[in-house]
Design a protein around this motif. Sequence first.
Motif, PDB file in Angstrom:
ATOM      1  N   TYR A 229      36.953   7.924 -42.782  1.00  0.00           N
ATOM      2  CA  TYR A 229      36.517   5.760 -43.214  1.00  0.00           C
ATOM      3  C   TYR A 229      37.519   6.443 -44.514  1.00  0.00           C
ATOM      4  O   TYR A 229      38.474   5.104 -44.686  1.00  0.00           O
ATOM      5  N   ILE A 230      37.693   7.570 -45.307  1.00  0.00           N
ATOM      6  CA  ILE A 230      38.672   7.533 -46.906  1.00  0.00           C
ATOM      7  C   ILE A 230      39.951   6.704 -45.996  1.00  0.00           C
ATOM      8  O   ILE A 230      40.497   6.566 -46.708  1.00  0.00           O
ATOM      9  N   LEU A 231      40.604   7.968 -45.703  1.00  0.00           N
ATOM     10  CA  LEU A 231      41.663   7.925 -44.699  1.00  0.00           C
ATOM     11  C   LEU A 231      41.588   6.881 -43.915  1.00  0.00           C
ATOM     12  O   LEU A 231      43.220   6.323 -44.297  1.00  0.00           O
ATOM     13  N   HIS A 232      40.718   5.768 -42.993  1.00  0.00           N
ATOM     14  CA  HIS A 232      41.061   4.932 -42.809  1.00  0.00           C
ATOM     15  C   HIS A 232      41.346   3.607 -43.970  1.00  0.00           C
ATOM     16  O   HIS A 232      42.389   2.777 -43.685  1.00  0.00           O
ATOM     17  N   SER A 233      40.287   3.290 -45.002  1.00  0.00           N
ATOM     18  CA  SER A 233      40.868   2.660 -45.998  1.00  0.00           C
ATOM     19  C   SER A 233      41.960   2.737 -46.772  1.00  0.00           C
ATOM     20  O   SER A 233      42.541   1.963 -46.950  1.00  0.00           O
ATOM     21  N   LEU A 234      42.411   4.073 -46.949  1.00  0.00           N
ATOM     22  CA  LEU A 234      43.318   4.308 -47.716  1.00  0.00           C
ATOM     23  C   LEU A 234      45.058   3.790 -46.650  1.00  0.00           C
ATOM     24  O   LEU A 234      45.929   3.432 -47.309  1.00  0.00           O
ATOM     25  N   ASP A 235      44.737   3.979 -45.542  1.00  0.00           N
ATOM     26  CA  ASP A 235      46.144   3.440 -44.652  1.00  0.00           C
ATOM     27  C   ASP A 235      46.287   1.875 -45.213  1.00  0.00           C
ATOM     28  O   ASP A 235      47.350   1.821 -44.676  1.00  0.00           O
ATOM     29  N   CYS A 236      44.816   1.281 -44.986  1.00  0.00           N
ATOM     30  CA  CYS A 236      45.190  -0.173 -45.192  1.00  0.00           C
ATOM     31  C   CYS A 236      46.429  -0.382 -46.535  1.00  0.00           C
ATOM     32  O   CYS A 236      47.053  -1.188 -46.157  1.00  0.00           O
ATOM     33  N   GLU A 237      45.080   0.456 -47.676  1.00  0.00           N
ATOM     34  CA  GLU A 237      46.369   0.152 -48.803  1.00  0.00           C
ATOM     35  C   GLU A 237      45.774   1.399 -49.759  1.00  0.00           C
ATOM     36  O   GLU A 237      44.485   1.863 -50.069  1.00  0.00           O
ATOM     37  N   PRO A 238      46.424   1.693 -50.692  1.00  0.00           N
ATOM     38  CA  PRO A 238      46.032   2.194 -52.626  1.00  0.00           C
ATOM     39  C   PRO A 238      44.998   1.738 -52.427  1.00  0.00           C
ATOM     40  O   PRO A 238      44.903   0.301 -52.709  1.00  0.00           O
TER      41      PRO A 238
ATOM     42  N   THR B  24      43.527   5.835 -61.283  1.00  0.00           N
ATOM     43  CA  THR B  24      43.966   7.109 -60.602  1.00  0.00           C
ATOM     44  C   THR B  24      43.884   5.972 -59.752  1.00  0.00           C
ATOM     45  O   THR B  24      43.093   5.606 -58.602  1.00  0.00           O
ATOM     46  N   ILE B  25      45.017   5.626 -58.274  1.00  0.00           N
ATOM     47  CA  ILE B  25      45.293   5.182 -57.125  1.00  0.00           C
ATOM     48  C   ILE B  25      45.953   6.069 -56.123  1.00  0.00           C
ATOM     49  O   ILE B  25      46.269   7.091 -56.624  1.00  0.00           O
ATOM     50  N   TYR B  26      44.520   6.050 -55.224  1.00  0.00           N
ATOM     51  CA  TYR B  26      44.838   7.020 -54.046  1.00  0.00           C
ATOM     52  C   TYR B  26      46.193   6.047 -52.463  1.00  0.00           C
ATOM     53  O   TYR B  26      45.382   5.047 -52.279  1.00  0.00           O
ATOM     54  N   ALA B  27      46.297   6.735 -52.007  1.00  0.00           N
ATOM     55  CA  ALA B  27      47.123   6.464 -51.187  1.00  0.00           C
ATOM     56  C   ALA B  27      47.477   7.414 -49.742  1.00  0.00           C
ATOM     57  O   ALA B  27      47.823   8.553 -50.192  1.00  0.00           O
ATOM     58  N   LEU B  28      47.514   6.652 -48.693  1.00  0.00           N
ATOM     59  CA  LEU B  28      46.844   8.150 -47.736  1.00  0.00           C
ATOM     60  C   LEU B  28      49.357   8.724 -47.916  1.00  0.00           C
ATOM     61  O   LEU B  28      50.245   7.273 -47.372  1.00  0.00           O
ATOM     62  N   THR B  29      49.250   9.849 -47.412  1.00  0.00           N
ATOM     63  CA  THR B  29      50.471  10.463 -46.784  1.00  0.00           C
ATOM     64  C   THR B  29      51.154  10.668 -45.301  1.00  0.00           C
ATOM     65  O   THR B  29      49.886  10.055 -44.824  1.00  0.00           O
ATOM     66  N   LYS B  30      52.101  10.730 -45.314  1.00  0.00           N
ATOM     67  CA  LYS B  30      52.146  10.854 -43.477  1.00  0.00           C
ATOM     68  C   LYS B  30      51.643  11.887 -43.071  1.00  0.00           C
ATOM     69  O   LYS B  30      50.873  11.494 -41.778  1.00  0.00           O
ATOM     70  N   GLU B  31      50.980  13.047 -44.120  1.00  0.00           N
ATOM     71  CA  GLU B  31      50.565  13.731 -43.459  1.00  0.00           C
ATOM     72  C   GLU B  31      49.133  13.120 -43.009  1.00  0.00           C
ATOM     73  O   GLU B  31      48.171  13.750 -42.367  1.00  0.00           O
ATOM     74  N   GLY B  32      48.548  12.479 -43.745  1.00  0.00           N
ATOM     75  CA  GLY B  32      47.256  11.668 -43.802  1.00  0.00           C
ATOM     76  C   GLY B  32      47.069  11.689 -42.730  1.00  0.00           C
ATOM     77  O   GLY B  32      46.187  10.888 -41.513  1.00  0.00           O
TER      78      GLY B  32
END
Length: 167
Positions: A21-30, A79-87
């Motif tokens: 869910y965290i990866l999915h959410s960060l894929d939507c936006e940081p 701290t803002i978290y964002a998905l990387t390409k690897e993520g």
Amino acid sequence: MRGILQCTTKNGHTRSLITLYILHSLDCEPKTGYDLLREIEEVTGGAWVPSKGTLYPMLHSLADEGLITTQEMGARSKTIYALTKEGETTLNGMKECRHQSRESVQLLRTIHLRIFGEERTSLAEKMWEIRECMHDLTADKHEKALEVLERCRNDLKKLQPEEEAKR
């Protein structure tokens, strides 16, 4: 072995539902960690929110793995978290494990029935069968399936007492 709320990817990594869910959410936006906590609370209707002691170490671990990146923003250094390409690649791999999720739901359903009894089981079983049929439909059949379900919903509403049907 994986837990009920986990999936194992093709490369053998076991990930939790919350990680997915965290990866999915960060894929939507940081987002900030606080944003993620509030979002999970909203999605679960307040029924479950991970503690800060669960979420933040998980975010640090995902950052250490290179699946997310961090940046500090603003005067308060949020701290803002964002998905990387690897993520993103990891997220897509986890989504391919969808069948494991279906198996987990089936296990939870079985446990629930065992604990709480089988009242209305025939209705629940029929709904489960319908869900399984829908899952196996090809994309070109989705529109027709929606029409069938809409008719079914309308017919069921006719069975409700009049006050409830108006809602």
